[in-house]
Design a protein around this motif. Structure first.
Motif, PDB file in Angstrom:
ATOM      1  N   PHE A   1      -1.704  -8.730   0.452  1.00 56.37           N
ATOM      2  CA  PHE A   1      -0.411  -8.505   1.094  1.00 56.37           C
ATOM      3  C   PHE A   1       0.736  -8.881   0.154  1.00 56.37           C
TER       4      PHE A   1
ATOM      5  N   CYS B   1       5.123  -6.189   7.941  1.00 53.38           N
ATOM      6  CA  CYS B   1       5.043  -7.164   6.849  1.00 53.38           C
ATOM      7  C   CYS B   1       5.532  -8.532   7.307  1.00 53.38           C
TER       8      CYS B   1
ATOM      9  N   TYR C   1      -0.366   0.606   5.921  1.00 54.55           N
ATOM     10  CA  TYR C   1      -0.394  -0.820   5.575  1.00 54.55           C
ATOM     11  C   TYR C   1      -1.824  -1.276   5.286  1.00 54.55           C
TER      12      TYR C   1
ATOM     13  N   GLU D   1       2.805 -10.722   8.842  1.00 57.71           N
ATOM     14  CA  GLU D   1       1.931 -11.349   7.856  1.00 57.71           C
ATOM     15  C   GLU D   1       2.664 -12.441   7.091  1.00 57.71           C
TER      16      GLU D   1
ATOM     17  N   THR E   1      -3.340  -2.719   1.627  1.00 56.78           N
ATOM     18  CA  THR E   1      -3.720  -4.129   1.504  1.00 56.78           C
ATOM     19  C   THR E   1      -5.222  -4.359   1.515  1.00 56.78           C
TER      20      THR E   1
END
Length: 397
Positions: A188, A164, A123, A167, A127
Motif C-alpha cells: 500500500f 487509501c 486498488y 488503510e 496492492t
C-alpha cells in the motif's frame, strides 16, 4: 506412379533405390528413405509456455476485437479484472486500449455501487500484484480525468482517496503486525508513492499539481515505518524515499519546510541505535549518500568557453588525469599542476618521434627498432601489428 516411371524407378519400389552392379563381388546396396514426420504439436501447446503460465490467460483479449470482448462479459467485475490482468501481462498495451476501456466503463458504471466496485478492483490489483503499483497509478490518473460518471457519493478520485485513507489510518497497527500484515501494508505504501508521482490534479489557476494530501500522508507513513524499525519496515522506507525523495524534498523546500533534514536525521539515529541487520544499515547509509548527491540528479553545466571553477561544480571533474614520473595522479585542481604538467611535457620530449598512443612517426630506418622487429617471435609480431592497427584506427576516430 507416373513420376516414378519417368525417373526409372518402379512404382512398387518407392522405399528403395537400386544401384547397378559394379562387379560380381559387390552386393546390391539398398538405401531406405526416411519418412517425413509431421508433428502434431500445436503452437499453443503447454511445452511452449513457461512453467506456471496460464495458457488461457486473457484469451478474450487476444482472439477478438474490443467490442466482441465487451459483449462477452456478464458483469463489470469480470470485465475489469480481465483488463487489469491483461495490463499486468502486457503493460505496453496501456496507451492503445485505455481509451476504449474508459469508454466502456462510462457506459457501464452508472451507480455508486458500480463505481465503488471499480475502485476496489483497481486498488486490490495495485496492492496485491507485484510490480503493478506504477501501472495502477497511471490507470487511476487516467480514469480520474476520463470517467464522466459522477455518482452522489463522489467521483473516482475521491472514492480512491477514501479507500487509501482507510488503510492509512491503520498504519501504526500494520507496522507492528505479523509478516503478512506488514507485507500488505508495504505494498500500500509503495502504491501511494506511485499515486503521488502520477496522480495529476488541476490547481486553482488550471495548473497541473500533485495531490498535497498524499504528500502529507507519505510523511506520516515514514514516521510510522521508522517508529517500528524492523528490517522489512526499514526496507520499505528506503524504497519509498528512493522513489519519491527528490520530489518530496523539492515540495517541502517550496513551503520553507525542513522535513527532509529531519528524515535523514532519523535515519542516522536508526543506523546508530536500531537492532536491524547489517545489510539494512548499509542500505540506509547508501540512501543518506544518495541524498547528499542531490538524489543523483545531474544538471547541465555551462558551455566550454564559459565554464570556470566558480560557476561549474563539475569543472575539475571534467579535466583529464595525468601521472607524474612516480605514478602519482594529478589534475588541474592540484595546486602544483603547472609544475607537474611541465615536467610531464619534458619527459615526453625524450620520445619526440612517437605520438601519445605509441605510433612511430620516425619512419623506416631506425636501426634499434628494426633490430627488435627482426628478433620478434612471429606470434608476438602478429599481435603487435594488430595492436598498432587498432591504435591507429582509434586515433583517427
Amino acid at each position: 506412379s507416373e513420376h516414378l516411371q519417368q525417373t526409372g524407378i518402379a512404382s512398387g519400389s518407392q522405399d528403395k533405390v537400386s544401384v547397378s552392379d559394379s562387379g560380381p563381388a559387390m552386393a546390391e546396396p539398398q538405401v531406405a528413405m526416411t519418412p517425413v514426420v509431421t508433428s502434431k504439436l500445436s503452437v499453443k501447446a503447454a511445452e511452449f509456455y513457461p512453467s506456471g503460465y496460464n495458457q488461457n490467460f486473457n484469451q478474450n483479449f487476444a482472439d477478438s476485437s474490443f467490442e466482441e470482448r465487451y459483449d462477452g462479459y456478464l458483469n463489470l467485475a469480470e470485465y475489469v479484472q480481465d483488463f487489469l490482468n491483461h495490463l499486468t501481462e502486457q503493460p505496453a498495451c496501456f496507451e492503445m486500449e485505455i481509451e476504449q476501456f474508459a469508454e466502456v466503463l462510462n457506459g457501464w458504471v452508472t451507480a455508486d455501487e458500480a463505481l465503488q466496485e471499480l475502485v476496489e478492483l483497481v486498488y486490490q490489483q495495485a496492492t496485491s500484484v507485484p510490480n503493478f503499483s506504477y501501472m495502477g497509478a497511471r490507470l487511476c490518473n487516467y480514469l480520474s480525468h476520463h470517467l464522466t460518471t459522477n455518482p452522489l457519493n463522489g467521483n473516482f478520485r475521491q472514492l480512491l482517496l477514501q479507500r487509501c485513507q482507510a488503510e492509512y489510518e491503520n498504519r501504526d497497527e500494520a507496522t507492528k503486525g505479523d509478516e503478512t500484515t506488514r507485507k500488505q501494508f508495504h505494498a500500500f505504501v509503495l502504491f501511494l508513492a506511485e499515486l503521488y508521482l502520477n496522480l495529476e490534479i488541476k490547481g486553482p489557476k488550471g495548473q497541473v499539481m500533485r495531490a498535497e494530501i498524499l504528500q502529507e500522508g507519505l510523511r506520516e507513513l515514514l514516521n510510522a515505518l521508522f517508529a517500528n524499525p524492523v528490517d522489512s519496515n526499514l526496507i520499505c522506507a528506503v524504497k519509498l524515499l528512493k522513489l519519491t525523495g527528490s520530489v518530496l524534498e523539492d515540495a517541502w523546500k517550496e513551503k520553507g519546510k525542513n522535513d527532509m533534514e529531519e528524515v535523514i536525521q532519523r535515519i542516522e539515529n536508526v543506523v546508530l541505535d536500531a537492532n536491524c541487520s547489517r545489510d539494512v544499515k548499509h542500505m540506509l547509509l547508501k540512501l543518506v549518500e544518495l541524498r547528499s548527491s542531490n538524489w543523483g540528479r545531474v544538471y547541465g553545466t555551462s558551455s566550454h568557453t564559459e565554464a570556470t571553477p566558480e560557476n561549474d561544480p563539475n569543472y575539475f571533474m571534467n579535466e583529464p588525469t595525468f601521472y607524474t614520473s612516480d605514478g602519482v595522479p594529478f589534475t588541474a585542481a592540484d595546486p602544483d599542476y603547472q609544475e607537474k604538467y611541465q615536467e610531464l611535457l619534458e619527459r615526453e620530449d625524450l620520445f619526440p618521434d612517437y605520438e601519445e598512443n605509441g605510433t612511430d612517426l620516425s619512419g623506416p630506418g631506425d636501426p634499434y627498432f628494426d633490430y627488435i622487429d627482426e628478433e620478434m617471435d612471429p606470434e608476438i609480431e602478429e599481435a603487435y601489428e594488430k595492436f598498432c592497427l587498432e591504435s591507429e584506427h582509434k586515433r583517427k576516430q
